[in-house]
Design a protein around this motif. Structure first.
Motif, PDB file in Angstrom:
ATOM      1  N   SER A  80     -22.235  64.429  47.347  1.00 50.01           N
ATOM      2  CA  SER A  80     -22.938  65.063  47.902  1.00 50.01           C
ATOM      3  C   SER A  80     -23.986  64.209  49.001  1.00 50.01           C
ATOM      4  O   SER A  80     -23.069  62.643  48.975  1.00 50.01           O
ATOM      5  CB  SER A  80     -24.450  65.231  46.622  1.00 50.01           C
ATOM      6  OG  SER A  80     -24.138  63.733  46.227  1.00 50.01           O
ATOM      7  N   ASP A 111     -33.135  68.553  53.298  1.00 52.58           N
ATOM      8  CA  ASP A 111     -33.013  69.602  51.936  1.00 52.58           C
ATOM      9  C   ASP A 111     -33.973  69.273  50.950  1.00 52.58           C
ATOM     10  O   ASP A 111     -34.240  70.342  50.700  1.00 52.58           O
ATOM     11  CB  ASP A 111     -31.017  68.919  51.797  1.00 52.58           C
ATOM     12  CG  ASP A 111     -30.363  69.718  52.550  1.00 52.58           C
ATOM     13  OD1 ASP A 111     -30.504  70.176  53.584  1.00 52.58           O
ATOM     14  OD2 ASP A 111     -29.226  68.496  52.341  1.00 52.58           O
ATOM     15  N   TYR A 130     -27.886  67.801  42.970  1.00 52.77           N
ATOM     16  CA  TYR A 130     -28.236  68.171  44.251  1.00 52.77           C
ATOM     17  C   TYR A 130     -28.071  69.418  44.751  1.00 52.77           C
ATOM     18  O   TYR A 130     -27.377  70.299  45.484  1.00 52.77           O
ATOM     19  CB  TYR A 130     -27.827  67.009  45.285  1.00 52.77           C
ATOM     20  CG  TYR A 130     -28.300  67.296  46.510  1.00 52.77           C
ATOM     21  CD1 TYR A 130     -28.703  65.674  46.885  1.00 52.77           C
ATOM     22  CD2 TYR A 130     -28.435  67.652  47.451  1.00 52.77           C
ATOM     23  CE1 TYR A 130     -29.369  66.188  48.292  1.00 52.77           C
ATOM     24  CE2 TYR A 130     -28.826  67.646  49.033  1.00 52.77           C
ATOM     25  CZ  TYR A 130     -29.954  66.262  49.175  1.00 52.77           C
ATOM     26  OH  TYR A 130     -30.523  66.763  49.871  1.00 52.77           O
ATOM     27  N   ARG A 131     -29.403  69.792  45.156  1.00 48.91           N
ATOM     28  CA  ARG A 131     -29.544  71.655  46.053  1.00 48.91           C
ATOM     29  C   ARG A 131     -30.720  71.303  47.129  1.00 48.91           C
ATOM     30  O   ARG A 131     -31.508  70.148  46.553  1.00 48.91           O
ATOM     31  CB  ARG A 131     -29.747  72.101  45.386  1.00 48.91           C
ATOM     32  CG  ARG A 131     -28.419  72.701  43.717  1.00 48.91           C
ATOM     33  CD  ARG A 131     -28.914  73.972  43.198  1.00 48.91           C
ATOM     34  NE  ARG A 131     -29.766  74.160  42.296  1.00 48.91           N
ATOM     35  CZ  ARG A 131     -30.104  73.425  41.255  1.00 48.91           C
ATOM     36  NH1 ARG A 131     -28.854  72.806  40.133  1.00 48.91           N
ATOM     37  NH2 ARG A 131     -30.852  73.078  40.538  1.00 48.91           N
ATOM     38  N   ALA A 149     -36.303  75.839  44.693  1.00 51.38           N
ATOM     39  CA  ALA A 149     -34.552  75.351  44.898  1.00 51.38           C
ATOM     40  C   ALA A 149     -33.966  76.500  44.753  1.00 51.38           C
ATOM     41  O   ALA A 149     -34.144  77.487  44.387  1.00 51.38           O
ATOM     42  CB  ALA A 149     -34.074  74.146  43.691  1.00 51.38           C
TER      43      ALA A 149
END
Length: 553
Positions: free
Chosen positions: A344, A396, A540-541, A553
């Protein structure tokens, strides 16, 4: 993770990417050319390492104002107008920086070079206020990869600038060398000319500035406030006072004004966000980026000088080019690292911190060029992905912030370099060099060869006597010449004082790199804690904005 389609959402995505690449390339060339001129400036104007550090720091501080102000207004006035402003500032910077004549006073030369560097960084910041959110917007499914490609232009520019220093160092006067950065400046202006720009995700959803700033909030603004206070107190006041001769700008009253500016900024953010505290993660990321800026760019601004102190000036330049080449090549591999190694962005940042720690410690103990290549390679792997990947994480995880959080974070990084990193490394080298002489019982050498002004930092660390820059450079050049010609100690023309100065300079450079290694240690702790956090919430997204303006998300 931020991977997926490689296609941009705008029809002219590749043109915009290349124009942004060329703009940051111009900044990198100018940065490297200035680094390569520090020795000449020290000799011509008798600057100390501390004064050179302040000039280098000014080459970052103005960036903050350009990128923060630009990030706030970019969606209102448009990318094109900001590009035009940056172009004019780059030209103005050249005019100011190239003004000092050889016979001007040290104070006048310092003021002109400081102001020219500040304007140059202001132009660079304005450009990044365009480039970072623009690329994050047109490549929403692969931000980490394309932001790393965009920022590959920075080391590419440093390579080109360093080549000029290496191969044209004695063939051209310093003003002719520095003026070369105007060539890519003209090119990026033409590439951006007439292009249509998309809006950021937050702007397209109709979010107000206050709504965009809520994730930053009072916590994030407080970090900016502290750095603004240091800039107004330590840099702006001193330079205005030196130019005008008015004592107010170096008085306690000016310190109060500086504090009011900092408090005023925090208060403004509090009001427009309706006193939102801000997201804890942005606060942590801002702290990490302040450390990152001092590590990556502060060290970059000194690594050639420090390596040149341990080895030779030419070898220091070769190592600088090598580090930049590795950085340029590696920044094209971020997508492979994410997709194949399954790391990530946060895991990439943690891994980079470990490489940076080992690399800096290895650099501090090099004795030969071969070993130095290995040490610099480790450091280069470490610093490669820091800056663009941090921007990708903010893009992000906090899309509501639009261009604002990215711009503020970039400004924090640059202000940290200007007020802490660049001057801090200069002060550290002055201090460790002086301490070596004192430890060897050579205080008389320091007294006989000390600079006009002592070296200090932030008004917190004690002032120390620094070696005169011109005398130090003269001793180094003679030592390098005799080493190259294999002159025996019996036939050496170096005086006892010069031998002591050269030895102390090497010892100071080594100790400075060891102290610098503490910065990535702090970053590694932050990234490790974030890895644990994301593991606890399922990984993690990236986050997107729903139609009602909420993040999801």
């Amino acid at each position: 993770m931020s991977n997926g389609s490689n296609e941009g959402i705008a029809p002219n995505a590749k043109r915009l990417l290349m124009a942004g690449f060329m703009a940051i390339l111009a900044a990198g060339i100018g940065f490297a050319l200035r680094n390569g001129l520090t020795g000449e400036w020290k000799t011509l104007f008798r600057f100390t390492d501390g004064q050179v550090g302040l000039i280098g720091g000014a080459g970052f501080s103005g960036f903050c104002f350009g990128i923060i102000f630009g990030g706030i207004v970019v969606d209102k006035i448009g990318y094109g107008k900001l590009v035009g402003a940056a172009f004019l500032l780059h030209v103005l910077s050249a005019v100011v920086t190239l003004s000092p004549a050889p016979d001007v006073s040290q104070a006048t030369a310092f003021n002109l070079l400081f102001c020219g560097s500040f304007i140059f960084s202001l132009a660079n910041g304005t450009l990044e206020a365009v480039a970072n959110p623009l690329i994050a917007t047109i490549y929403p499914k692969n931000r980490t990869h394309y932001l790393n490609i965009l920022h590959a232009s920075w080391p590419a520019g440093m390579i080109l600038g360093a080549f000029v220093t290496l191969f044209l160092g004695d063939a051209l006067p310093w003003k002719a060398k520095l003026g070369l950065y105007l060539i890519p400046t003209a090119i990026y202006g033409l590439m951006f000319l007439g292009q249509k720009f998309p809006k950021s995700e937050a702007s397209s959803k109709g979010l107000s500035l206050g709504e965009m700033m809520k994730d930053v909030g009072i916590l994030g603004a407080s970090i900016v406030g502290v750095l603004l206070f240091l800039f107004f107190r330590d840099s702006l006041g001193g330079i205005i006072g030196a130019i005008t001769g008015i004592g107010f700008f170096t008085s306690q009253s000016w310190v109060t004004v500086s504090a009011l500016v900092a408090v005023g900024f925090v208060a403004w953010v509090a009001v427009i966000t309706k006193f939102a505290l801000g997201h804890w993660m942005i606060f942590i990321l801002f702290i990490a980026h302040a450390i990152l800026g001092s590590l990556e760019l502060g060290t970059d601004s000194w690594i050639e000088n420090i390596n040149g102190s341990i080895l030779t000036a030419k070898q220091g330049t070769i190592l600088f080019i090598f580090a930049s080449a590795m950085m340029f090549a590696l920044r094209f591999s971020s997508h492979w690292i994410e997709s194949r190694l399954k790391l990530s962005p946060i895991a990439i940042l943690f891994t980079c911190s470990i490489f940076a720690i080992v690399g800096l410690l290895a650099c501090s103990s090099v004795t030969t060029l071969t070993v130095a290549f290995g040490a610099v390679l480790l450091y280069s792997i470490g610093k490669t992905f820091f800056w663009p990947t941090m921007l990708a994480v903010v893009g992000d995880r906090f899309p509501r912030s639009g261009a604002v959080a990215m711009s503020i974070m970039g400004g924090i990084g640059m202000l940290s370099v200007g007020q802490i990193g660049g001057p801090g490394l200069g002060y550290a080298k002055d201090r460790f060099t002086a301490e070596h002489l004192e430890a060897k019982g050579q205080q008389a050498v320091l007294v006989a060869n000390k600079a006009e002004k002592p070296s200090g930092l932030l008004g917190i660390f004690k002032e120390v006597s620094a070696l005169d820059g011109a005398k130090m450079e003269a001793a180094k050049k003679l030592a390098e010449k005799e080493k190259h010609e294999n002159v025996s100690p019996e036939k050496s023309q170096l005086t006892a004082d010069q031998k002591a100065m050269v030895e102390a300079n090497i010892a100071g450079a080594r100790q400075t790199l060891k102290a610098d290694a503490a910065l990535p240690v702090g970053m590694a702790v932050i990234y490790l804690l974030l890895i644990f956090y994301f593991k606890a919430i399922g990984g993690y997204r990236p986050v997107t904005i729903s139609e009602d303006g909420a993040a999801k998300a």
